[in-house]
Design a protein around this motif. Structure first.
Motif, mmCIF file in Angstrom:
data_model
loop_
_atom_site.group_PDB
_atom_site.id
_atom_site.type_symbol
_atom_site.label_atom_id
_atom_site.label_comp_id
_atom_site.label_asym_id
_atom_site.label_seq_id
_atom_site.Cartn_x
_atom_site.Cartn_y
_atom_site.Cartn_z
ATOM 1 N N ARG A 164 41.348 55.570 22.886
ATOM 2 C CA ARG A 164 41.289 55.352 24.576
ATOM 3 C C ARG A 164 41.326 53.477 24.400
ATOM 4 O O ARG A 164 41.072 52.676 23.550
ATOM 5 C CB ARG A 164 39.680 55.441 25.787
ATOM 6 N N VAL A 165 41.781 53.133 25.627
ATOM 7 C CA VAL A 165 42.859 51.839 25.466
ATOM 8 C C VAL A 165 41.477 51.370 26.424
ATOM 9 O O VAL A 165 41.185 52.119 28.091
ATOM 10 C CB VAL A 165 44.239 51.424 26.505
ATOM 11 N N VAL A 166 40.347 50.290 26.573
ATOM 12 C CA VAL A 166 39.098 50.118 27.869
ATOM 13 C C VAL A 166 39.677 48.343 28.188
ATOM 14 O O VAL A 166 40.153 47.771 27.181
ATOM 15 C CB VAL A 166 38.055 50.203 26.811
ATOM 16 N N LEU A 167 39.149 48.541 28.964
ATOM 17 C CA LEU A 167 39.460 47.144 29.892
ATOM 18 C C LEU A 167 37.757 46.469 29.845
ATOM 19 O O LEU A 167 37.150 47.245 31.018
ATOM 20 C CB LEU A 167 40.183 47.556 30.688
ATOM 21 N N VAL A 168 37.844 45.253 29.883
ATOM 22 C CA VAL A 168 36.844 44.748 29.869
ATOM 23 C C VAL A 168 36.307 43.053 30.890
ATOM 24 O O VAL A 168 37.797 42.694 30.461
ATOM 25 C CB VAL A 168 35.849 44.011 29.059
ATOM 26 N N GLY A 169 36.344 43.409 32.420
ATOM 27 C CA GLY A 169 36.410 42.463 33.350
ATOM 28 C C GLY A 169 37.838 43.665 34.339
ATOM 29 O O GLY A 169 38.534 44.093 34.081
ATOM 30 N N THR A 170 39.000 42.387 34.954
ATOM 31 C CA THR A 170 39.429 42.445 35.478
ATOM 32 C C THR A 170 40.544 41.749 35.535
ATOM 33 O O THR A 170 40.525 40.241 35.242
ATOM 34 C CB THR A 170 38.739 42.327 37.384
ATOM 35 N N THR A 171 41.941 41.826 35.547
ATOM 36 C CA THR A 171 42.698 41.306 35.467
ATOM 37 C C THR A 171 43.781 41.420 37.046
ATOM 38 O O THR A 171 43.716 42.405 37.877
ATOM 39 C CB THR A 171 44.066 42.097 34.149
ATOM 40 N N GLY A 172 44.578 40.123 37.044
ATOM 41 C CA GLY A 172 45.331 39.989 37.957
ATOM 42 C C GLY A 172 44.072 38.587 39.323
ATOM 43 O O GLY A 172 45.390 38.512 40.073
ATOM 44 N N LEU A 173 42.892 38.402 39.009
ATOM 45 C CA LEU A 173 42.589 37.589 39.918
ATOM 46 C C LEU A 173 43.741 36.234 39.682
ATOM 47 O O LEU A 173 43.218 35.745 40.822
ATOM 48 C CB LEU A 173 41.280 37.263 40.562
ATOM 49 N N SER A 174 43.446 35.538 38.842
ATOM 50 C CA SER A 174 43.916 34.691 38.777
ATOM 51 C C SER A 174 44.698 34.448 38.690
ATOM 52 O O SER A 174 45.954 33.446 39.268
ATOM 53 C CB SER A 174 43.751 34.044 36.946
#
Length: 329
Positions: A164-174
Motif C-alpha cells: 500500500r502507498v501511505v501518506l503521513v501528514g497532508t500535502t498542498g498546504l504550503s
C-alpha cells in the motif's frame, strides 16, 4: 557593556556573535562535546549515523518580508529533521552554517537560532556547532545527524509489488500558502485574515515526525520526505524500487485547500500532488500490516514504472521543484 541581541553583527564581530548564539543552545543527552572545540562529539549507540544536509538561500527558499527570523529557522530546521526521520532515524544533532550581510541585526541571528533550536527540540536534537561567514544574502546550511537505534534504515528502494502507498501528514498546504503570499490582483482583493492557516503552513509547516517514525517502526518498506511534491517524491520511490505507484486522488485530503483554490481558480489536487515543503512523508508497506492511527492509505504498488494518478492526466502539472529547471519556488 554589550546587551545581548543589540546592534548589527559587524558591531559584535564573529566571536561575539558565536558567544551570543551558543548561549541559546542547551545540549541534549546524545552530545558528549558541544560547541567550543574544533568539532563536536555525538553518541552513536548502534555504531551507525544517519546524516543529511539542506541549504536555504534568501530569495529562493525564504523571504524576510514574509516570515520572521524564528519562522525561517523553524522551517529550515524542519526540512533537515524530516530527511532524518524519513530514513526511520531519530534526529540527535545539527550543525548550522550561517552566512549573512554584516549589517544584519544581531537579534535576527539570535531569533533564527531560536527557531532552529526549538524545532530540533521537538525531536530531542541539539545544535552542536557550525560556522559563520559574511555574504550579501543570508544563506543557512544545516547538517543533521540521527540514530537508527538498532533498526535498519528505511530506503526509497524498498517498495514491493502489492504494498500500500501511505501518506503521513497532508500535502498542498504550503503550496497554497505560497500562492496566497505571492501578490496579484486576485490575492490583493482577499481579506488578509482569510486563509491565514494556509499562509502559516508555508511559513512554518507542522511536521508529523513521531507518526512517521511509528510508520517506520511498524515495518515500512520504503519512505521519502515530501519536500518537492508528492508526484516527484513518490516518483523517486518508484524509480529506486523499480515499481509503479498508483495514487487514488479521492484518498487525498484537500478539504483545507478547496476554498482558496476556488478563489484563485486552480485545482486543489494540483497543490496536493505537486506542492512541496509540507514535509509530509510518503512510503509503502505490506497490505497485511496494521497501521497506526493517523496514517492515510492513498494507493498501491504494482508492476511497472513511474507514478499514476487514477483518472487524472497530470502531465500538464510540473511534478515538483527542480532548482535548475523550475521557474520559482
Amino acid at each position: 557593556m554589550t546587551i545581548p541581541g543589540e546592534g548589527q553583527i559587524n558591531s559584535v564581530g564573529e566571536f561575539g556573535l558565536i558567544a551570543e548564539i551558543t548561549a541559546l543552545l542547551p545540549q541534549g543527552e546524545n552530545v558528549l562535546i558541544g560547541p567550543g572545540d574544533d568539532a563536536a562529539v555525538v553518541t552513536a549507540p548502534d555504531g551507525y549515523v544517519v546524516a543529511t544536509t539542506d541549504m536555504a538561500v534568501e530569495g529562493i527558499h525564504f523571504r524576510r518580508d514574509w516570515s520572521s527570523a524564528a519562522q525561517i529557522g523553524q522551517k529550515i530546521s524542519a526540512a533537515n529533521l524530516a530527511d532524518v526521520v524519513s530514513m526511520g532515524a531519530r534526529p540527535t544533532a545539527m550543525l548550522v552554517a550561517f552566512a549573512a550581510p554584516r549589517s544584519l541585526p544581531v537579534q535576527w541571528a539570535m531569533d533564527v537560532t531560536i527557531g532552529i533550536r526549538d524545532e530540533a527540540a521537538k525531536m530531542g536534537a541539539s545544535i552542536v556547532g557550525g560556522d559563520l561567514a559574511s555574504n550579501e544574502k543570508i544563506v543557512i546550511s544545516i547538517t543533521a545527524l540521527g540514530s537508527l537505534d538498532g533498526r535498519q534504515p528505511v530506503l526509497r528502494s524498498g517498495a514491493k509489488v502489492g504494498d500500500r502507498v501511505v501518506l503521513v501528514g497532508t500535502t498542498g498546504l504550503s503550496a497554497a500558502g505560497l500562492a496566497l503570499l505571492n501578490p496579484s490582483e486576485v490575492i490583493d482583493s482577499i481579506d488578509a485574515d482569510n486563509f491565514e492557516e494556509l499562509r502559516a503552513a508555508h511559513r512554518t509547516p507542522k511536521v508529523e515526525y513521531e507518526l512517521a517514525l511509528a510508520f517506520a517502526k511498524c515495518g515500512a518498506h520504503s519512505m521519502c520526505d515530501v519536500s518537492d511534491g508528492l508526484l516527484a517524491d513518490l516518483g523517486h520511490v518508484a524509480q529506486s524500487s523499480g515499481v509503479r505507484c498508483r495514487i487514488d486522488p479521492r484518498k487525498l485530503d484537500v478539504s483545507k485547500l478547496t476554498d482558496a483554490a476556488l478563489k484563485l481558480g486552480v485545482d486543489p489536487l494540483m497543490w496536493a500532488l505537486t506542492g512541496g515543503e509540507d514535509h509530509a512523508f510518503v512510503g509503502t508497506i505490506a497490505a497485511d500490516v496494521e497501521l497506526p492511527d493517523g496514517l492515510r492509505v492513498i494507493g498501491d504498488v504494482v508492476a511497472g514504472s513511474g507514478v499514476e494518478v487514477s483518472g487524472l492526466d497530470v502531465s500538464k502539472w510540473q511534478a515538483g521543484h527542480d532548482h535548475f529547471q523550475s521557474t520559482g519556488r
